[in-house]
Motif scaffolding. Sequence first.
Motif, mmCIF file in Angstrom:
data_model
loop_
_atom_site.group_PDB
_atom_site.id
_atom_site.type_symbol
_atom_site.label_atom_id
_atom_site.label_comp_id
_atom_site.label_asym_id
_atom_site.label_seq_id
_atom_site.Cartn_x
_atom_site.Cartn_y
_atom_site.Cartn_z
ATOM 1 N N SER A 132 0.797 -1.234 0.000
ATOM 2 C CA SER A 132 0.000 0.000 0.000
ATOM 3 C C SER A 132 0.828 1.281 0.000
ATOM 4 N N LEU A 133 2.140 1.180 0.234
ATOM 5 C CA LEU A 133 2.929 2.403 0.419
ATOM 6 C C LEU A 133 4.363 2.190 -0.020
ATOM 7 N N VAL A 134 4.946 3.227 -0.609
ATOM 8 C CA VAL A 134 6.379 3.270 -0.901
ATOM 9 C C VAL A 134 6.976 4.423 -0.096
ATOM 10 N N CYS A 135 8.041 4.141 0.644
ATOM 11 C CA CYS A 135 8.744 5.160 1.419
ATOM 12 C C CYS A 135 10.175 5.275 0.909
ATOM 13 N N ILE A 136 10.604 6.482 0.579
ATOM 14 C CA ILE A 136 12.004 6.699 0.261
ATOM 15 C C ILE A 136 12.569 7.772 1.181
ATOM 16 N N GLU A 137 13.877 7.854 1.223
ATOM 17 C CA GLU A 137 14.587 8.753 2.132
ATOM 18 C C GLU A 137 15.579 9.585 1.324
ATOM 19 N N LEU A 169 7.872 10.596 1.618
ATOM 20 C CA LEU A 169 9.287 10.959 1.644
ATOM 21 C C LEU A 169 9.724 11.251 3.065
ATOM 22 N N ASP A 170 10.680 10.459 3.551
ATOM 23 C CA ASP A 170 11.376 10.787 4.794
ATOM 24 C C ASP A 170 12.436 11.819 4.414
ATOM 25 N N GLY A 171 12.099 13.071 4.628
ATOM 26 C CA GLY A 171 12.982 14.165 4.223
ATOM 27 C C GLY A 171 13.710 14.794 5.390
ATOM 28 N N ALA A 172 14.175 13.960 6.324
ATOM 29 C CA ALA A 172 14.889 14.490 7.484
ATOM 30 C C ALA A 172 16.027 15.414 7.060
ATOM 31 N N GLU A 190 5.015 18.495 -5.350
ATOM 32 C CA GLU A 190 4.205 18.081 -6.499
ATOM 33 C C GLU A 190 4.218 16.567 -6.699
ATOM 34 N N VAL A 191 5.226 15.888 -6.157
ATOM 35 C CA VAL A 191 5.397 14.456 -6.411
ATOM 36 C C VAL A 191 4.881 13.585 -5.266
ATOM 37 N N PHE A 192 5.185 13.967 -4.030
ATOM 38 C CA PHE A 192 4.901 13.094 -2.884
ATOM 39 C C PHE A 192 3.537 13.386 -2.270
ATOM 40 N N ASP A 193 2.935 12.339 -1.728
ATOM 41 C CA ASP A 193 1.671 12.497 -0.998
ATOM 42 C C ASP A 193 1.917 13.111 0.371
ATOM 43 N N THR A 194 2.963 12.646 1.038
ATOM 44 C CA THR A 194 3.346 13.190 2.344
ATOM 45 C C THR A 194 4.864 13.329 2.388
ATOM 46 N N ILE A 195 5.318 14.341 3.133
ATOM 47 C CA ILE A 195 6.749 14.599 3.294
ATOM 48 C C ILE A 195 6.999 15.010 4.737
#
Length: 339
Positions: A132-137, A169-172, A190-195
Motif C-alpha cells: 500500500s505504500l512506498v517510502c524513500i529517504e 518521503l522521509d525528508g529528514a 508536487e510528487v509526494f503524498d506526504t513529506i
Amino acid sequence: MIIDLRSDTVTKPTPEMLQAMMNAEIGDDVYKEDPTVNILEKRIAKMFGKEKACFFPSGSMANQTAIKLHTQPGEQLIADVYSHIFNYEGGGVSFNSGVSCKLINGNRGKITAVQVESSINPPDFYHSPVTSLVCIENTTNKGGGACYDFEEIKKIKKVCENYSLGYHLDGARLWNAMAAKGESAQQYGEVFDTISVCLSKGLGAPLGSVLVGDAEIMENVIRIRKVLGGGMRQIGYVAAAGLFAIENNLDRLKEDHRRAREIGEVLASLSFVINVEPIETNIIIFYIDKEEPEFISEMATKGVHFFGMGEGKLRLVTHMGYTQEMHVHFLQLLRSLDS
C-alpha cells in the motif's frame, strides 16, 4: 578543542535563535491556539505547495504518523534496506501500524522504479500482504548522505500511481538534498503524498519536525499524533526556533557540504583508509584497515568524536556547530596520523 562529528543533531541554538525563541508568542497547541506553531505549519505547507502541515516533536513520530495515515494493519510498505523507518525507529512500523516492510537492496539507500514495481505483491494473491505504500529517504542517512536523482523519484511516482500506492518521503535531510542539487520544495511537494522534514538536523533547531500533505491524506493527522503521545502545549518557543532555522540557516548548508568534501579528500590520502564513499552532502562514510573501536577511542583522546558502523565502516557528519577553525584543526590532525 572538542570536535563533535557524531551527527548534525548535536548543534545548539545560536544566541540569535535563542532570542527568537524568547520573543515567541505562545498558546496551547493542543487546542491549535499557539500562533507561532500555526505560522510555522502554514509557512512550511506553502513552501511545499501542500494544503496542510503538522508540527511534531521528532522525525520518527512524523514518519510513523505518515505510515499510519497511508496504511491499514496487515499491509506492507516498500523501502530500502538502509531506510531510517526500518533501522532507526524502534520497530515502529510494525508496533504502531501493524505493517510489514519489504526491503530492497538499493544503491547507498536509494531504490529504483524498476525495483519498486518488481516488489509489489499481486493484489489478488491473498497469501501475501497487500502493498500500500512506498517510502524513500532523501538524503539517505545510512547511505552516506546520498541524493536521489529527481527523475528517478518521478519514475517511482508513476509506479505508485499505476498501482494506487501511497508515496511518502522521509525528508529528514531534504534541505541538504535541495541545497546540493538546486531543487525546490515545490518540486517535491508536487510528487509526494506526504513529506516529513526535520528542523534539528542541519538547521540547528533544538527539536522538531513537520509533516506536510494535502487535506485528504492529512485528515486524521492530529488524532494519530495524539495517540502517539505527541500533543504539545505551549510549544511556540520551539516552533520559533524552527521558523528562525528555515529563514536563516538553509543557505549555509553548502558550507557543511564543502567541508565534508574536503575531509573526504584528506581521508582518501591516508594510508590506513581503504575507501571513502562519494560525498554529496554533509555525511562522510569511510572504511579503515585498523581496529574500529581502537581508532574511535584514539581520536576521542584527541578531542574528535564520531561513530562507527561496524566492520571498519565509520561515519562523520558536518554541521553548523563545526566551525571553520575546527575544520582547519581537524584536517591538520588527520594529516598528522600518517606522519
